[in-house]
Design an enzyme around this catalytic site. Structure first.
Site, PDB file in Angstrom:
ATOM      1  N   SER A  24       0.814  -1.229   0.000  1.00 13.82           N
ATOM      2  CA  SER A  24       0.000   0.000   0.000  1.00 13.82           C
ATOM      3  C   SER A  24       0.836   1.261   0.000  1.00 13.82           C
ATOM      4  O   SER A  24       0.444   2.274  -0.555  1.00 13.82           O
ATOM      5  CB  SER A  24      -0.917   0.032   1.222  1.00 13.82           C
ATOM      6  OG  SER A  24      -1.730  -1.096   1.249  1.00 13.82           O
ATOM      7  N   GLU A  78       4.369   0.541  14.598  1.00 11.12           N
ATOM      8  CA  GLU A  78       4.915   1.797  14.060  1.00 11.12           C
ATOM      9  C   GLU A  78       5.939   2.430  14.994  1.00 11.12           C
ATOM     10  O   GLU A  78       6.906   3.053  14.548  1.00 11.12           O
ATOM     11  CB  GLU A  78       3.781   2.798  13.790  1.00 11.12           C
ATOM     12  CG  GLU A  78       2.799   2.355  12.711  1.00 11.12           C
ATOM     13  CD  GLU A  78       1.809   1.291  13.189  1.00 11.12           C
ATOM     14  OE1 GLU A  78       1.695   1.077  14.412  1.00 11.12           O
ATOM     15  OE2 GLU A  78       1.153   0.667  12.328  1.00 11.12           O
ATOM     16  N   ASP A 125     -12.376   3.962   3.699  1.00 11.21           N
ATOM     17  CA  ASP A 125     -11.870   3.455   4.987  1.00 11.21           C
ATOM     18  C   ASP A 125     -12.334   4.309   6.164  1.00 11.21           C
ATOM     19  O   ASP A 125     -12.331   3.865   7.309  1.00 11.21           O
ATOM     20  CB  ASP A 125     -10.344   3.365   4.973  1.00 11.21           C
ATOM     21  CG  ASP A 125      -9.852   2.076   4.331  1.00 11.21           C
ATOM     22  OD1 ASP A 125     -10.699   1.194   4.075  1.00 11.21           O
ATOM     23  OD2 ASP A 125      -8.646   1.961   4.072  1.00 11.21           O
TER      24      ASP A 125
END
Lengths: 317, 285
Positions: free
Chosen positions: A37, A58, A117
């Site tokens: 992505s 992350e 989304d």
């Protein structure tokens, strides 16, 4: 405007990464389970040994990037903008920005144009979150070609850089030949009544607005403010002096974003009328990108309205 | 195992460092004695036995790196760095002052400090990045990451643990300063880590237990860690918060308060007495 080629800025970033990988063996790419992505996957295909997947983590990704940077590598940490910025903000603050490390962060899926989304995945706060950090540079390319150039320049510049990239295809409005310098705004149209500052996909919308304003007898300047930090203060002061009215346009919350950055300079150096186009203190929503631009008031029509209002108020003064 | 005399030398060094730490904190008027004092033997062992480095060339590429993730323990790091010649001893007395290299929590502007830290939980991920880069560069240097047990409440530690194990980072040695106290009280009351060794084992570490105040035990642990292949190691160094100063030992209230004049003098007195005993012992050996 004539029909433009539609390419996303994340694609431009992906191309830039591969180009960098070929030129410099110290480029490494870090991913947090969003390799395809974010287009980090394009780099992985050619340089699998230099792609490090940290999984859905992350904070760990930014820390690992800092470790690479402290060892002379140039890491690009890639994720969706919401996660790459907010989720790892303290790691970016302490492990990257405080040490002024060569950590480059690519936040794709920026803005509401992520679409279906919905709110959790629509980064509309990250420009604010990143620009308040000392040492950080913040770049929002307007199209795929500029995104590719920005990626190369990000690697060449010392210190942390945040690249805000989009998911959806966006019209290509610049060319290979155009100069891209971090911190130097590009004037696309020169007018005398009002100056429109925009970044990302909003640059295209601003160009559409320029056409419409011209039809209505209003002469507008359009400036591609691709670098939010370091901000091109001279370009802002010049535009304020030349037109006496400023409009800022951003696919981002109005609090602390591009408009705020412009206002901080303008209000201290040369105060003029200003209107801000952006998301008004709320979260995003699911929907098709085009529908969302309309719903959130981020179209050429909204920019025209804001520009006309600015001109009207200027004359009244 | 080293000779008795070498061990006494290290012990004497530890006392000297404790005196420096106490003085730094007393002069600064604030800071963290408990978690600095628990680190003294670990730091001494690293810089006098375990790691390769060049104090005059702090950025030497082949150096082993000591990453102090629990940044509040920096007085112990500053004391050993100055002792080993990274900067002048006088600078120790500028701790926490405006313009000092010795920030309240470590900053890389200080020679020998590998990372800026203070916001807990971040050092292991950084260590992993360094270790991965070393592997890329075929650099055999190792990374030693010191964390606190309270710090292990931070989720990022476990993210980093998974990374170290996933990438088989045998060049990462995690050292847990297991002093069993955190700001708000005993670790087991705040957020019980239960069986730390099993947790770390299940995250893919080779776990080595050590007495964090005993040089023979630490040396043995480091020796063993270096032989481990294909996986990161975790040395659980069992320590005492405030170690070496009787009235600070195992007292949670000494986490983040500097000693006043009277407490400082009493502490120095204790350390000097301990030093005298060691000296006499040394003469007998």
């Amino acid at each position: 405007m004539t029909q433009k080629k539609m390419i996303s800025t994340r694609d431009g970033f992906g191309k830039g990464l591969v180009e960098l990988g070929r030129k410099n063996k110290n480029i490494v790419v870090l991913s947090a389970d969003l390799t395809d992505s974010t287009r980090a996957g394009w780099f992985q295909k050619e340089f699998p040994e230099r792609l490090f997947n940290l999984g859905v983590a992350e904070q760990d990704m930014i820390g690992t990037a800092a470790g690479f940077a402290l060892s002379g590598k140039i890491p690009f940490a890639c994720s969706f903008g919401v996660f790459a910025s907010g989720r790892a903000w303290d790691q970016i603050r302490v492990s990257a920005a405080y040490m002024n490390l060569n950590v480059k962060i690519a936040g794709t899926h920026g803005g509401i144009s992520v679409g279906p989304d919905g709110a959790t995945h629509q980064a509309i706060e990250e420009i604010a979150l990143m620009r308040i950090l000392p040492n950080m540079k913040v770049i929002v390319p307007c199209d795929a070609i500029e995104a590719q150039k920005a990626t190369i320049k990000a690697a060449e510049t010392q210190g942390p850089v945040y690249l805000r990239l989009g998911r959806s295809g966006s019209p290509v409005i610049t060319t290979e030949k155009e100069e891209f310098v971090i911190g130097k705004a590009n004037v696309l149209k020169k007018g005398k009544d009002v100056a429109i500052f925009a970044c990302g996909h909003m640059v295209y919308e601003s160009l559409l607005a320029w056409e419409e304003l011209q039809k209505q007898g209003i002469s507008a300047t359009v400036i591609n403010l691709h670098t939010i930090k370091p901000l091109d203060s001279a370009a802002i002061i010049r535009a304020a002096k030349e037109t006496g009215a400023i409009v800022s346009v951003e696919e981002h919350t109005l609090a602390g974003g591009v408009g705020s950055a412009i206002a901080e300079v303008m209000i201290q150096k040369h105060p003029v009328i200003m209107k801000m186009v952006g998301v008004k203190d709320r979260f995003g929503e699911s929907g098709d990108p085009e529908a969302l631009y309309k719903f959130f008031g981020l179209t050429a029509k909204d920019i025209v309205k804001a520009a006309k209002q600015a001109v009207k108020e200027k004359i009244k003064r | 195992m080293r000779k008795e005399q070498d061990l006494i030398k290290l012990k004497k060094k530890a006392i000297a460092l404790r005196k420096d730490i106490l003085k730094m904190l007393y002069l600064a008027g604030s800071g963290h004695p408990g978690g600095s004092l628990s680190l003294v033997e670990i730091m001494t062992c690293l810089f006098y036995y375990e790691i390769n480095y060049k104090a005059k060339e702090p950025k030497w590429e082949k150096r082993d790196k000591v990453i102090l993730s629990k940044g509040h323990g920096c007085p112990a790091l500053y004391a050993i760095l100055s002792d080993r010649g990274y900067f002048k001893r006088e600078e120790l007395w500028t701790l926490r002052q405006l313009g000092s290299k010795l920030q309240g929590h470590p900053s890389i502007d200080c020679p020998g400090v590998e990372i800026s830290s203070g916001s807990l939980g971040q050092g292991l991920s950084i260590s992993n990045g360094m270790a991965l880069a070393n592997k890329m560069d075929k650099n055999e240097a190792r990374v030693y990451c010191i964390i606190g047990d309270g710090e292990m409440n931070e989720g990022q530690i476990w993210e980093g643990a998974m990374t170290a194990s996933h990438y088989s980072l045998e060049n990462v040695c995690l050292i847990v300063d297991h002093n069993k106290l955190q700001i708000d009280g005993p670790c087991c009351d705040i957020k019980d880590m239960e069986i730390l060794s099993e947790k770390l084992q299940s995250f893919g570490f080779e776990v080595i237990q050590a007495d964090g105040h005993d040089f023979s035990s630490l040396i043995e642990a480091f020796n063993k860690a270096r032989t481990i292949k294909n996986k990161p190691q975790a040395i659980i160094a069992n320590t005492i918060k405030g170690a070496g100063i009787s009235f600070m030992e195992n007292k949670v209230e000494w986490h983040g308060v500097a000693p006043n004049k009277e407490q400082y003098e009493k502490g120095i007195e204790e350390l000097e007495a301990a030093f005298k005993i060691l000296k006499e012992k040394n003469e007998k050996v």
